[in-house]
Design a protein around this motif. Structure first.
Motif: not given
Ligand code: 6PG
Length: 250
Positions: A22-23, A25-26, A29-30
């Motif tokens: 999750d870290i 991917v987030s 994306y950012h």
């Protein structure tokens, strides 16, 4: 999950790996939205394997922006890329061969070269992709593991070489389990310029080392993971309950 800010404790490797994914991917994306690229460095060993599988699972649901992602390695054993002990081999076999990752975005350490050439070649690659004011990229994310002896990357207890303080990449000879002894590694000089550092540590054999690194006095010669002190970046520890069993959550 127990959440003490920068220390997050999960029942097992599954939850820890999901959180790490999750870290990834987030942040990816950012970063790809803001600066069109995401620079990440991976560690080797066994712990990241489930993370790699999880990233493939996520990619099958929501397309991860691989075109903008550039992957490097924190360290590599001095072996060819198809060797079972190669950190690149593990990540490519489990993750990059399963997703649409452009080959030109994969910046492996050429472990097949004699170690001095491997160090120089990787130093040059990092320089070619340097961020302003640095001789290497400022990484958006660096994943680190922890050995039962307190090592991280291929920085081992015992001494801090002057090269480690001066250079972004060094060669190391060290014995750990049954792994190749000759290694190429990023140094704290580079690692500590990262924006986000994530330690992933699982298993009861790591519990003493985790406690020493997080709770004992500062002794970076003995505990190389204590050399990881990002200037402006953050550190998150993702632990399973076995690895966290002795820590004192202040
Ligand atoms: C390596 C790794 C190393 C690893 C630790 C933990 O090349 O061996 O980069 O630093 O992260 O040894 O390894 P495990 O995840 O297998 O316990």
């Amino acid at each position: 999950m127990t959440d003490q800010g920068h220390i997050k404790i999960f029942p097992g490797i599954e939850g820890l790996s999901y959180a790490a994914a999750d870290i990834f991917v987030s942040l990816a994306y950012h970063a790809c939205e803001v600066s069109k690229h995401f620079l990440v460095a991976l560690s080797g060993g066994n712990t990241p394997k489930r993370l790699f599988h999880r990233l493939v699972e996520i990619d099958q649901r929501i397309k991860i922006p691989w075109d903008g992602i550039h992957v490097y390695w924190v360290d590599e054993r001095n072996v060819p890329p198809d060797h079972p002990a190669s950190n690149y081999h593990l990540a490519n076999d489990v993750l990059f061969s399963q997703v649409n990752m452009p080959a030109e975005n994969i910046h492996r350490i050429h472990g097949e070269l004699p170690i001095k050439q491997a160090v120089n070649s990787y130093t040059d690659v990092l320089k070619q992709h340097a961020s302003p004011g640095l001789n290497w990229p400022q990484f958006d994310l660096i994943f680190l593991g922890l050995g039962a002896d307190g090592h991280t990357a291929s920085l081992f207890p015992g001494k801090i070489s002057c090269n480690e303080k001066r250079r972004p990449v060094i060669g190391v000879t060290a014995t750990y389990e049954d792994r190749p002894t000759q290694r190429i590694t990023l140094t704290p000089r580079l690692i500590n310029t990262a924006r986000q550092i994530v330690f992933m540590v699982a298993g009861k054999d790591k519990a003493r080392a985790v406690t020493a690194v997080l709770n004992d006095p500062h002794q970076p010669k003995l505990l190389p993971a204590q050399r990881i002190e990002p200037k402006d970046g953050n550190i998150i520890w993702l632990l399973d309950q076995e690895a966290a069993q002795f820590i004192n959550l202040k």
